[in-house]
Motif scaffolding. Sequence first.
Motif, PDB file in Angstrom:
ATOM      1  N   PHE A  52       0.804  -1.146  -0.014  1.00 15.47           N
ATOM      2  CA  PHE A  52      -0.048   0.031  -0.008  1.00 15.47           C
ATOM      3  C   PHE A  52       0.733   1.146   0.034  1.00 15.47           C
ATOM      4  O   PHE A  52       0.524   2.231  -0.477  1.00 15.47           O
ATOM      5  CB  PHE A  52      -0.880   0.070   1.177  1.00 15.47           C
ATOM      6  N   ASN A  53       1.996   1.375   0.746  1.00 15.55           N
ATOM      7  CA  ASN A  53       2.662   2.416   0.685  1.00 15.55           C
ATOM      8  C   ASN A  53       3.415   2.643  -0.586  1.00 15.55           C
ATOM      9  O   ASN A  53       3.466   3.946  -0.946  1.00 15.55           O
ATOM     10  CB  ASN A  53       4.021   2.382   1.787  1.00 15.55           C
ATOM     11  N   LEU A  54       3.874   1.601  -1.182  1.00 17.08           N
ATOM     12  CA  LEU A  54       4.588   1.885  -2.446  1.00 17.08           C
ATOM     13  C   LEU A  54       3.442   2.196  -3.490  1.00 17.08           C
ATOM     14  O   LEU A  54       3.917   2.972  -4.319  1.00 17.08           O
ATOM     15  CB  LEU A  54       5.109   0.403  -2.845  1.00 17.08           C
ATOM     16  N   ALA A  55       2.191   1.498  -3.331  1.00 15.65           N
ATOM     17  CA  ALA A  55       1.348   2.031  -4.547  1.00 15.65           C
ATOM     18  C   ALA A  55       1.001   3.441  -4.313  1.00 15.65           C
ATOM     19  O   ALA A  55       0.950   4.288  -5.266  1.00 15.65           O
ATOM     20  CB  ALA A  55       0.046   1.080  -4.254  1.00 15.65           C
ATOM     21  N   SER A  56       0.942   3.970  -3.027  1.00 11.63           N
ATOM     22  CA  SER A  56       0.517   5.553  -2.822  1.00 11.63           C
ATOM     23  C   SER A  56       1.637   6.337  -3.344  1.00 11.63           C
ATOM     24  O   SER A  56       1.513   7.432  -4.009  1.00 11.63           O
ATOM     25  CB  SER A  56       0.401   5.647  -1.300  1.00 11.63           C
ATOM     26  N   ILE A  57       2.935   5.951  -3.108  1.00  9.02           N
ATOM     27  CA  ILE A  57       4.069   6.790  -3.727  1.00  9.02           C
ATOM     28  C   ILE A  57       4.031   6.776  -5.263  1.00  9.02           C
ATOM     29  O   ILE A  57       3.988   7.943  -5.976  1.00  9.02           O
ATOM     30  CB  ILE A  57       5.326   6.088  -3.387  1.00  9.02           C
ATOM     31  N   LEU A  58       3.609   5.616  -6.066  1.00 11.54           N
ATOM     32  CA  LEU A  58       3.796   5.529  -7.415  1.00 11.54           C
ATOM     33  C   LEU A  58       2.172   6.328  -7.804  1.00 11.54           C
ATOM     34  O   LEU A  58       2.409   7.147  -8.867  1.00 11.54           O
ATOM     35  CB  LEU A  58       3.275   4.108  -7.766  1.00 11.54           C
ATOM     36  N   ILE A  59       1.239   6.295  -7.234  1.00  9.64           N
ATOM     37  CA  ILE A  59      -0.198   7.002  -7.649  1.00  9.64           C
ATOM     38  C   ILE A  59       0.333   8.349  -7.358  1.00  9.64           C
ATOM     39  O   ILE A  59      -0.221   9.389  -8.528  1.00  9.64           O
ATOM     40  CB  ILE A  59      -1.277   6.493  -6.815  1.00  9.64           C
ATOM     41  N   LEU A  60       0.909   9.005  -6.409  1.00  7.62           N
ATOM     42  CA  LEU A  60       1.046  10.312  -6.256  1.00  7.62           C
ATOM     43  C   LEU A  60       2.083  10.877  -7.385  1.00  7.62           C
ATOM     44  O   LEU A  60       1.930  12.080  -7.864  1.00  7.62           O
ATOM     45  CB  LEU A  60       1.676  10.802  -4.842  1.00  7.62           C
ATOM     46  N   GLU A  64       1.344  13.599 -14.475  1.00  4.83           N
ATOM     47  CA  GLU A  64       0.444  13.942 -15.368  1.00  4.83           C
ATOM     48  C   GLU A  64      -0.283  15.509 -15.307  1.00  4.83           C
ATOM     49  O   GLU A  64      -1.112  15.752 -15.901  1.00  4.83           O
ATOM     50  CB  GLU A  64      -0.702  13.022 -15.304  1.00  4.83           C
ATOM     51  N   GLY A  65       0.393  16.122 -14.334  1.00  2.23           N
ATOM     52  CA  GLY A  65      -0.030  17.708 -13.998  1.00  2.23           C
ATOM     53  C   GLY A  65      -1.103  17.599 -13.380  1.00  2.23           C
ATOM     54  O   GLY A  65      -1.956  18.761 -13.293  1.00  2.23           O
ATOM     55  N   MET A  66      -1.546  16.683 -12.682  1.00  2.00           N
ATOM     56  CA  MET A  66      -3.050  16.649 -11.845  1.00  2.00           C
ATOM     57  C   MET A  66      -2.743  17.242 -10.601  1.00  2.00           C
ATOM     58  O   MET A  66      -3.753  17.458  -9.852  1.00  2.00           O
ATOM     59  CB  MET A  66      -3.800  15.175 -12.118  1.00  2.00           C
ATOM     60  N   LEU A  67      -1.437  16.938 -10.177  1.00  3.10           N
ATOM     61  CA  LEU A  67      -1.202  17.459  -8.564  1.00  3.10           C
ATOM     62  C   LEU A  67       0.062  18.079  -8.917  1.00  3.10           C
ATOM     63  O   LEU A  67       1.112  17.933  -9.594  1.00  3.10           O
ATOM     64  CB  LEU A  67      -1.238  16.042  -7.952  1.00  3.10           C
ATOM     65  N   GLU A  68       0.073  19.322  -8.023  1.00  2.00           N
ATOM     66  CA  GLU A  68       1.296  19.980  -7.778  1.00  2.00           C
ATOM     67  C   GLU A  68       2.171  19.623  -6.731  1.00  2.00           C
ATOM     68  O   GLU A  68       1.792  19.124  -5.586  1.00  2.00           O
ATOM     69  CB  GLU A  68       1.013  21.572  -7.529  1.00  2.00           C
ATOM     70  N   PRO A  69       3.642  19.411  -6.876  1.00  3.33           N
ATOM     71  CA  PRO A  69       4.539  18.934  -5.841  1.00  3.33           C
ATOM     72  C   PRO A  69       4.353  19.767  -4.857  1.00  3.33           C
ATOM     73  O   PRO A  69       4.516  20.872  -5.050  1.00  3.33           O
ATOM     74  CB  PRO A  69       5.781  18.966  -6.540  1.00  3.33           C
ATOM     75  N   ASN A  70       4.379  19.382  -3.355  1.00  3.59           N
ATOM     76  CA  ASN A  70       4.384  20.230  -2.426  1.00  3.59           C
ATOM     77  C   ASN A  70       5.203  19.738  -1.022  1.00  3.59           C
ATOM     78  O   ASN A  70       5.470  18.463  -1.345  1.00  3.59           O
ATOM     79  CB  ASN A  70       3.113  20.996  -2.010  1.00  3.59           C
ATOM     80  N   LEU A  74       3.890  18.693   1.635  1.00  5.09           N
ATOM     81  CA  LEU A  74       3.224  17.504   2.148  1.00  5.09           C
ATOM     82  C   LEU A  74       3.525  16.159   1.214  1.00  5.09           C
ATOM     83  O   LEU A  74       3.325  15.160   2.048  1.00  5.09           O
ATOM     84  CB  LEU A  74       2.040  17.852   2.230  1.00  5.09           C
ATOM     85  N   ILE A  75       3.481  16.301   0.093  1.00  4.46           N
ATOM     86  CA  ILE A  75       3.648  15.196  -0.720  1.00  4.46           C
ATOM     87  C   ILE A  75       5.190  14.542  -0.525  1.00  4.46           C
ATOM     88  O   ILE A  75       5.353  13.487  -0.476  1.00  4.46           O
ATOM     89  CB  ILE A  75       3.123  15.348  -2.192  1.00  4.46           C
ATOM     90  N   TYR A  76       6.298  15.503  -0.478  1.00  5.47           N
ATOM     91  CA  TYR A  76       7.382  15.230  -0.140  1.00  5.47           C
ATOM     92  C   TYR A  76       7.624  14.377   1.015  1.00  5.47           C
ATOM     93  O   TYR A  76       8.134  13.400   1.176  1.00  5.47           O
ATOM     94  CB  TYR A  76       8.353  16.385  -0.265  1.00  5.47           C
ATOM     95  N   GLN A  77       6.958  15.010   2.264  1.00 13.10           N
ATOM     96  CA  GLN A  77       7.036  14.517   3.567  1.00 13.10           C
ATOM     97  C   GLN A  77       6.278  13.113   3.587  1.00 13.10           C
ATOM     98  O   GLN A  77       6.771  12.068   4.142  1.00 13.10           O
ATOM     99  CB  GLN A  77       6.215  15.186   4.545  1.00 13.10           C
ATOM    100  N   PHE A  78       5.087  12.899   2.966  1.00 14.41           N
ATOM    101  CA  PHE A  78       4.509  11.819   2.787  1.00 14.41           C
ATOM    102  C   PHE A  78       5.052  10.759   1.774  1.00 14.41           C
ATOM    103  O   PHE A  78       5.130   9.596   2.638  1.00 14.41           O
ATOM    104  CB  PHE A  78       2.894  11.985   2.006  1.00 14.41           C
ATOM    105  N   THR A  79       5.672  10.936   0.851  1.00 15.31           N
ATOM    106  CA  THR A  79       6.759   9.973   0.341  1.00 15.31           C
ATOM    107  C   THR A  79       7.895   9.614   0.996  1.00 15.31           C
ATOM    108  O   THR A  79       8.214   8.276   0.952  1.00 15.31           O
ATOM    109  CB  THR A  79       7.093  10.618  -1.259  1.00 15.31           C
ATOM    110  N   TYR A  80       8.541  10.618   1.646  1.00 18.02           N
ATOM    111  CA  TYR A  80       9.515  10.245   2.610  1.00 18.02           C
ATOM    112  C   TYR A  80       9.266   9.236   3.528  1.00 18.02           C
ATOM    113  O   TYR A  80       9.884   8.108   3.837  1.00 18.02           O
ATOM    114  CB  TYR A  80      10.255  11.403   3.045  1.00 18.02           C
TER     115      TYR A  80
END
Length: 161
Positions: free
Chosen positions: A92-100, A106-112, A114-120
């Motif tokens: 689930f963790n790996l899938a969430s990283i790949l989805i994000l 695809e330009g549907m989400l801007e990196p920020n 929170l996403i960096y911390q979530f991925t880390y």
Amino acid sequence: MFGFNDLWKFFVSFFLVLPMVTILHELGHFFFARLFGGKVIVHIGTGNVLFKIGSLRIRKLYFYDGWCEYITVSKRAGKIEKALVYLGGSIFNLASILILNGLIMEGMLEPNILIYQFTYFSFYFVFFSLFPIDHLNGCPSDGMAALNVLTNKKFDKNPSN
């Protein structure tokens, strides 16, 4: 350099992002256990239970740790299915990283931040949960539990034996 203005990032990361990653990880175990006919209680945090929602227990220190209490694992589940239960959190963790990352590409989400911390934190969870060790409390890591199941090794803290 970590400055006073960065304190909000620390608090958001520690009290919001990390628990979200923990919940996602534990839901991966829950998903695969239920998929294969098992029963699991998910604990988020440590300390006394603050409240219960179905099979979810939120504890006083919700931001610190999480685990699954395996009540039953289906008798019909084979070694692969049981290993998937233990590997489900990392899946689930790996899938969430790949989805994000896919949504960002695809330009549907801007990196920020929170996403960096979530991925880390997600990578952190994957690495340390799959590292095959027995913890001091006698419980195996997810990776060790999966290895034990696949190699038919019995271990005390495993409901699938």
